[in-house]
Design a protein around this motif. Structure first.
Motif, PDB file in Angstrom:
ATOM      1  N   ASP A   1     -39.095   5.708 -55.858  1.00  0.00           N
ATOM      2  CA  ASP A   1     -39.295   6.891 -55.027  1.00  0.00           C
ATOM      3  C   ASP A   1     -38.966   8.163 -55.788  1.00  0.00           C
ATOM      4  O   ASP A   1     -39.608   9.202 -55.580  1.00  0.00           O
ATOM      5  N   ALA A   2     -37.984   8.105 -56.678  1.00  0.00           N
ATOM      6  CA  ALA A   2     -37.658   9.283 -57.488  1.00  0.00           C
ATOM      7  C   ALA A   2     -38.847   9.676 -58.356  1.00  0.00           C
ATOM      8  O   ALA A   2     -39.168  10.871 -58.498  1.00  0.00           O
ATOM      9  N   GLY A   3     -39.531   8.678 -58.924  1.00  0.00           N
ATOM     10  CA  GLY A   3     -40.717   8.965 -59.718  1.00  0.00           C
ATOM     11  C   GLY A   3     -41.836   9.535 -58.873  1.00  0.00           C
ATOM     12  O   GLY A   3     -42.544  10.466 -59.289  1.00  0.00           O
ATOM     13  N   ALA A   4     -42.008   8.992 -57.666  1.00  0.00           N
ATOM     14  CA  ALA A   4     -43.049   9.499 -56.770  1.00  0.00           C
ATOM     15  C   ALA A   4     -42.780  10.943 -56.373  1.00  0.00           C
ATOM     16  O   ALA A   4     -43.697  11.777 -56.333  1.00  0.00           O
ATOM     17  N   ARG A   5     -41.521  11.267 -56.081  1.00  0.00           N
ATOM     18  CA  ARG A   5     -41.186  12.643 -55.717  1.00  0.00           C
ATOM     19  C   ARG A   5     -41.410  13.597 -56.899  1.00  0.00           C
ATOM     20  O   ARG A   5     -41.842  14.741 -56.724  1.00  0.00           O
ATOM     21  N   PHE A   6     -41.104  13.106 -58.087  1.00  0.00           N
ATOM     22  CA  PHE A   6     -41.344  13.905 -59.292  1.00  0.00           C
ATOM     23  C   PHE A   6     -42.828  14.216 -59.422  1.00  0.00           C
ATOM     24  O   PHE A   6     -43.220  15.383 -59.642  1.00  0.00           O
ATOM     25  N   PHE A   7     -43.675  13.210 -59.271  1.00  0.00           N
ATOM     26  CA  PHE A   7     -45.106  13.447 -59.380  1.00  0.00           C
ATOM     27  C   PHE A   7     -45.599  14.332 -58.229  1.00  0.00           C
ATOM     28  O   PHE A   7     -46.484  15.172 -58.430  1.00  0.00           O
ATOM     29  N   ALA A   8     -45.036  14.146 -57.036  1.00  0.00           N
ATOM     30  CA  ALA A   8     -45.467  14.965 -55.897  1.00  0.00           C
ATOM     31  C   ALA A   8     -45.217  16.449 -56.158  1.00  0.00           C
ATOM     32  O   ALA A   8     -45.979  17.314 -55.678  1.00  0.00           O
ATOM     33  N   ARG A   9     -44.156  16.766 -56.908  1.00  0.00           N
ATOM     34  CA  ARG A   9     -43.863  18.172 -57.214  1.00  0.00           C
ATOM     35  C   ARG A   9     -44.848  18.761 -58.222  1.00  0.00           C
ATOM     36  O   ARG A   9     -45.129  19.963 -58.191  1.00  0.00           O
ATOM     37  N   HIS A  10     -45.335  17.901 -59.109  1.00  0.00           N
ATOM     38  CA  HIS A  10     -46.116  18.430 -60.247  1.00  0.00           C
ATOM     39  C   HIS A  10     -47.604  18.150 -60.177  1.00  0.00           C
ATOM     40  O   HIS A  10     -48.376  18.833 -60.865  1.00  0.00           O
ATOM     41  N   LEU A  11     -48.031  17.168 -59.406  1.00  0.00           N
ATOM     42  CA  LEU A  11     -49.455  16.866 -59.316  1.00  0.00           C
ATOM     43  C   LEU A  11     -50.030  17.546 -58.078  1.00  0.00           C
ATOM     44  O   LEU A  11     -50.362  16.897 -57.084  1.00  0.00           O
ATOM     45  N   LYS A  12     -50.157  18.833 -58.139  1.00  0.00           N
ATOM     46  CA  LYS A  12     -50.634  19.614 -57.003  1.00  0.00           C
ATOM     47  C   LYS A  12     -51.947  20.305 -57.352  1.00  0.00           C
ATOM     48  O   LYS A  12     -52.228  20.557 -58.488  1.00  0.00           O
TER      49      LYS A  12
END
Length: 249
Positions: free
Chosen positions: A238-249
């Protein structure tokens, strides 16, 4: 890119196997993947360890399905050169044998072995990933931005350094790193999240820390957890998913 199979999984995620020339791969897309470029799904390139897609499928599919169902990401993976059902090459087999001999004898793994084992794989894998990226971004419903997540960290270093379409990366520090990769790491500027298993018996912890220090990214985070190579805690998914959610916009 030629799709060879398609199935809808029980969570609605669509899984399609494909071939790209001689390279097999798998693409996972959300149940309701958009079909317009203006609302296209972000893409994560998920590089497997060099153990073969069939061997690592449960772990890869689990992460990809989570990313699709919870965050709407598309995820793709391809078989690494010399892995799975792909042809072996003699130099790589010789390097693996030299590594096994050194480890069985309790001897240090020298730079010559590390270079012979890793650098040819990086040289082959990175252009293949770029070719796969070209094909994936041409598909309906996939338009980037693009993230990278991978197990053989040297492939991720090279790809993040040379591929401008990758805007963020989650890297796993659990593999041997050639000395040449430290200079390439200084060329990496995208946001990074690096995972390190503190008690990884096959990993040079100090080399991993030195590599993290070498990265040129202004935003870089090290997640160090107790445990061996395969003991990455579930919460890191989930930490990786949240990281990508912040940057893959």
């Amino acid at each position: 890119m030629h799709f060879t199979s398609e199935r809808r999984l029980d969570d609605g995620v669509v899984e399609r196997e494909f071939t790209l020339g001689e390279i097999p791969g798998i693409l996972w897309t959300p149940a309701s993947a958009p079909d317009s470029a203006s609302a296209a799904a972000p893409l994560i390139l998920m590089s497997p360890p060099p153990l073969g897609l069939r061997t690592t499928y449960p772990r890869l599919a689990g992460r990809a399905r989570y990313y699709a169902a919870e965050y709407g990401f598309a995820t793709a993976t391809i078989e690494l050169p010399g892995s799975g059902e792909r042809p072996r090459w003699a130099a790589a087999e010789e390097a693996r044998a030299a590594l096994r001999r050194a480890m069985e004898a309790g001897e240090p793994v020298g730079d010559e072995i590390i270079d012979a084992l890793v650098l040819p794989l990086v040289d082959r894998a990175v252009p293949e990933w770029q070719t796969a990226l070209d094909a994936l971004l041409s598909l309906p419903g996939i338009g980037g931005p693009v993230g990278y997540e991978g197990g053989l960290i040297s492939i991720g270093v090279r790809l993040a350094a040379v591929e401008p379409r990758i805007v963020a990366a989650v890297l796993f520090a659990g593999s041997l790193v050639p000395a040449a990769m430290f200079e390439e790491a200084r060329q990496v500027t995208v946001p990074l999240q690096v995972l390190l298993q503190w008690d990884d018996e096959g990993n040079d912890r100090q080399a991993s820390l030195n590599l993290f220090d070498a990265f040129g990214s202004k935003e870089k985070t090290l997640h160090a957890n107790m445990g061996g190579h395969t003991g990455v805690p579930q919460f890191e998914l989930d930490a990786g998913a949240r990281f990508f959610a912040r940057h893959l916009k």
